[in-house]
Each structure stands twice: as structure tokens, then as C-alpha cells.
Write a protein that holds these residues in place. Structure first.
Motif, short mmCIF file in Angstrom:
data_model
loop_
_atom_site.label_atom_id
_atom_site.label_comp_id
_atom_site.label_asym_id
_atom_site.label_seq_id
_atom_site.Cartn_x
_atom_site.Cartn_y
_atom_site.Cartn_z
N SER A 181 0.88 -1.45 0.08
CA SER A 181 0.15 0.11 -0.07
C SER A 181 0.97 1.34 -0.06
O SER A 181 2.20 1.16 0.08
N ASN A 182 0.31 2.48 -0.48
CA ASN A 182 1.03 3.64 -0.19
C ASN A 182 1.64 3.89 0.89
O ASN A 182 2.67 4.51 1.20
N GLU A 183 0.69 3.58 2.17
CA GLU A 183 1.17 3.87 3.42
C GLU A 183 2.39 3.00 3.74
O GLU A 183 3.26 3.56 4.49
N GLU A 184 2.45 1.92 3.42
CA GLU A 184 3.67 0.80 3.76
C GLU A 184 4.76 1.39 3.10
O GLU A 184 5.84 1.56 3.51
N GLU A 244 5.51 4.49 2.24
CA GLU A 244 5.94 5.70 2.87
C GLU A 244 6.45 5.43 4.18
O GLU A 244 7.58 6.05 4.61
N ARG A 245 6.22 4.44 4.99
CA ARG A 245 6.99 4.03 6.20
C ARG A 245 8.21 3.59 5.69
O ARG A 245 9.53 3.66 6.33
#
Length: 465
Positions: free
Chosen positions: A418-421, A423-424
Motif C-alpha cells: 500500500s502507499n502507507e507501507e 511511505e513508512r
């Protein structure tokens, strides 16, 4: 001209100074870094004169004296007392680093009692890596000096149930040795907590199984297939009546396997029992060919090799990286009614070590679960790198793909993240680039900085958040 043992000692001293200085500032002295690199290279090249000194004669004798003083940079100077160094290949061998993978299936219900003393011994001897203890035995991969590693293995085998460990030894490259000692500022991000070459760091874990099949009742201590030596393996798998099965994961088989082997395309060893039950169904009409389809990382269908003839073949040969998975898989097949089950003793690694490339039936490279990523014949380090987003091997061509982002993603994991993963992962990468290597004595703590560096470091941190 200095002899190679002298240069090795000099390089070791330089590395020690470099290690100390790297903890004083997140940006070590560039000139010192260059000098350390030159000293290290010179220590491996017998005829390279790195430091000339009229006090040291150029002779062929087995021992020579150190120079009194060596200037490394404008800031550092090392003063050494005259020391006579003798070329002793046996001593040098004992001081070199080795990697040993080992395992042993055993009836070991009190396995938890071994954890604390084993971990304490590894830390005392500065042996790194990962070890798993379970009711079914022990499994591990450790790195250290030969003497230290041998002491750990001897300690493990003081328990009679663990005597006769199955071991595979691998060489250590200079780059891996640098990572092990904490002297490298290019230690890969998120390389895996269990991977060797993390200096002063070892994990001893308690688990239900030493290799996760998801079936603790399947035990090679009760029944197991027939071991086949690497020298006899070619003849066995060349028999057209033998079905050869690769029991590794799809990201491992993607970069190499034995010619003609069946690839189940499993993503984890736990999927192997389900694949066997689906693949070898006795209810299907005799004489039909069975074929398993799976989707690759892009969603496109891919097909494995067909298994000809009977749904439960009379003879099956299996292999894996070091032998532990196919040994347990052989026990599982026997419990399902298979009659003749064979497995490669020592796994692919032992085969690549013992069988000459000119006689080999192996195609590609072998993935390994440490910072070498892959190995080739003779256990030489391979060409693949690691995607630290998914910890799977990537080639140079993969790193040219638009989905490749260092420390974040590759063509094999880009669509699943995902985009969140992502970014992390980018945030971790920025932190790594700001504060340096992961691991070492300052793991988890801000590096010590000088007062005139504090403002610059604060700016770096604010920019990375």
C-alpha cells in the motif's frame, strides 16, 4: 616492502580507529575512510607497498618488524612498538570469519533450557546470527571466528540428543566481514534480524518447529527418506522414472533450480502439504497428466512442469537449500503413503560445493538467507541483490524497472504494498541515510556528536521527518 601479515595487522588497526571515529560523528573523516579502504586492500595484496619505510627491509624471511609510526591522516597517527610477526597460516585461518549453517532433528521437549546459556556463550564469543530451538530439535546459522564458532557447536553437542549436527560451512567475503565487525557504512536497511554478519548480535528463538511445516506431529526422528550424496544426485534425478521436486519458495526457485525439477510455486513451506494433496489425487483417472497453475507477481498465469504418469509416483527425489526442509518433507510424504522418497544430503549448498560446474545439473544461482543473497558453484557469492521491502532477490535488470525503489519496493512486491507501507519504508530509508548503519554497540541510540556538529545533525533530523 611490508609482508602481507604486517599489512593485515596495520589494516586491522586502521579499521579499529575507523570504527571508533564512526561513532563520534555520523559523517566519518573521508580521508580516514579512504586510508582504511587502501589499507584493507593492501592487506589482501601481498606485493602492494602501501607504507614505505627504510627501517623495514625487503626480504623473503618469514618475519618482519613493524615501522615505529604510521600517519593515517592529518588527524590521526598510530605509534607502534616494534613487533615481530610470523607468517602462520594456521593462526590466520583460526582468526578468519566463517559462516556455519546447522540443524538436527531430535526429541527435545526441554529445548527452552538451552536458550539462555547458548545466547550468553554466543555473546561472549561475539558470534552472530540466528538459532531456533523447538521440541523437534535445533536449526541455526551463525558467523564468527572459526575458533568461536567451533566452541559454540561443541557446546550445543554436549547434549547427546544434539550430537551429529548436520553442518554446512560457507566462506565470508571482505564486505561481509566489514558488516560483521560494524565497520561498514553501507549495511543494508532491514536486512533481517536473523541474518548473520550483524556484529555482537545473535538471536536464539523458541518456536514450535525448527522449520515451519505447520504440522509438528510430522517428525523425521520417526521416519525419514533416503539421503543421497551430492556425488550420486545426478544419476538419481536423471532417471526418467524419478519425479524431482523443489520444496523451496517461489522467490528461491525463480533464480535457480535443478534441470527438470517440478516447482510447486509455494510462497511458504507451510503450503507444501496442501500442494501435495492437490497434486497427487488418487481419485483422478490413471494416465492423465497433472498440471498446477499459479499467478506470478503481475497476475499472469504461469505453469510448472508436468508430472507424468501415476498420481502417486513410485519414486520421488526432493531438495532444498541446506537439506532441512526436504528432510521434513520426506517424512510428510512417507506419512501419506509414498513408498520411495529420496532427498539431497546437505542440500543445494553441499552440491554446489562438491560437484564441479562442468558436471553440474544445477541451473542459475541459489538464494541464501543472509547478506550474500545468492551463491554460485563453489559457494562463490552470486550476482543477485536483496529488495529490503520484501527481502526477495532482485537482478540488475529488476533494479532498472520503474517499480524498483531502493529500500522500498521492487517489481515483485510493488503491487502488493500500500502507499502507507511505501511511505513508512521511505521514512526508514531516510532515517538510515541520516544516522548510518543499523546495529553495532549504539543500536537504538542517537550517535554521540560533537557540539559543533549538533546543529547540523538537528537540521538533518528535521529534514528527514
Amino acid at each position: 616492502m611490508l609482508s602481507s601479515p604486517v599489512l593485515r595487522c596495520i589494516a586491522a588497526s586502521v579499521r579499529m580507529l575507523f570504527s571508533c571515529s564512526s561513532h563520534l560523528s555520523p559523517n566519518p573523516n573521508p580521508s580516514l575512510h579512504r586510508t582504511m579502504k587502501a589499507a584493507t586492500e593492501a592487506s589482501r595484496t601481498p606485493h602492494l607497498s602501501l607504507f614505505s619505510n627504510p627501517m623495514v627491509p625487503n626480504s623473503n624471511s618469514s618475519s618482519q618488524a613493524f615501522p615505529q609510526s604510521i600517519t593515517l591522516s592529518k588527524c590521526f597517527s598510530v605509534t607502534l612498538s616494534p613487533v615481530v610477526v610470523s607468517e602462520d597460516s594456521e593462526v590466520q585461518s583460526r582468526d578468519s570469519l566463517v559462516v556455519v549453517s546447522f540443524y538436527k532433528f531430535a526429541d527435545f521437549p526441554d529445548h527452552a533450557d538451552l536458550r539462555k546459556p547458548l545466547k550468553a556463550l554466543c555473546e561472549e564469543l561475539r558470534v552472530s546470527g540466528g538459532i531456533i530451538l523447538a521440541p523437534e530439535g535445533i536449526n541455526g546459522s551463525i558467523c564468527g571466528t572459526r575458533e568461536s564458532v567451533e566452541r559454540v557447536l561443541e557446546f550445543i553437542q554436549t547434549d547427546d540428543r544434539l550430537k551429529g549436527l548436520r553442518q554446512i560451512e560457507s566462506p565470508v567475503s571482505p564486505e561481509e566481514e566489514a558488516i560483521h565487525h560494524g565497520h561498514s557504512n553501507s549495511s543494508p536497511l532491514a536486512a533481517g534480524e536473523d541474518a548473520p554478519f550483524r556484529w555482537d548480535h545473535v538471536r536464539v528463538k523458541l518456536k514450535k518447529e525448527i522449520v515451519s511445516l505447520g504440522m509438528p506431529t510430522v517428525s523425521p526422528t520417526k521416519r525419514v527418506g533416503k539421503y543421497v550424496s551430492p556425488r550420486d544426485w545426478n544419476a538419481l534425478i536423471s532417471d526418467p522414472d524419478v519425479v524431482v521436486i523443489d520444496v523451496r519458495n517461489d522467490y528461491e526457485t525463480r533464480i535457480g533450480r535443478f534441470k527438470g525439477a517440478v516447482d510447486p510455486y509455494t510462497t511458504a513451506f507451510r503450503e507444501f502439504p496442501s500442494w501435495v494433496e492437490d497434486q497427487f489425487q488418487l481419485a483422478e483417472p490413471d494416465g492423465q497428466h497433472s498440471q498446477v497453475e499459479a499467478n506470478d507477481s503481475n497476475g499472469s498465469p504461469k505453469k510448472q512442469a508436468e508430472v507424468q504418469g501415476e498420481k502417486m509416483p513410485p519414486r520421488v527425489a526432493m531438495y532444498c537449500t541446506g537439506g532441512i526442509r526436504c528432510e521434513k518433507a520426506s517424512s510428510f510424504l512417507l506419512s501419506k503413503g509414498f513408498k520411495e522418497v529420496y532427498h539431497l544430503e546437505g542440500g543445494i549448498l553441499k552440491y554446489l560445493e562438491e560437484v564441479p560446474e562442468t558436471e553440474s545439473l544445477w541451473e542459475g544461482e541459489c538464494f541464501v538467507f543472509d547478506k550474500r543473497v545468492s551463491v554460485d558453484h563453489g559457494l562463490a557469492q552470486g550476482t543477485f541483490k536483496l529488495c529490503y521491502g520484501c527481502k526477495k532477490p532482485v537482478s540488475d535488470a529488476d533494479m532498472e524497472a520503474p517499480e524498483w525503489e531502493y529500500g522500498v519496493s521492487c517489481p515483485y512486491c510493488y503491487s502488493s504494498k500500500s502507499n502507507e507501507e511505501k511511505e513508512r519504508a521511505r521514512a526508514r530509508q531516510r532515517q538510515f541515510e541520516t544516522w548510518g548503519i543499523i546495529g553495532g554497540p549504539d543500536k537504538g541510540r542517537r550517535p554521540t556528536v560533537k557540539k559543533d556538529d549538533s546543529e547540523r545533525c538537528e537540521n538533518q533530523l528535521s529534514n528527514s521527518v
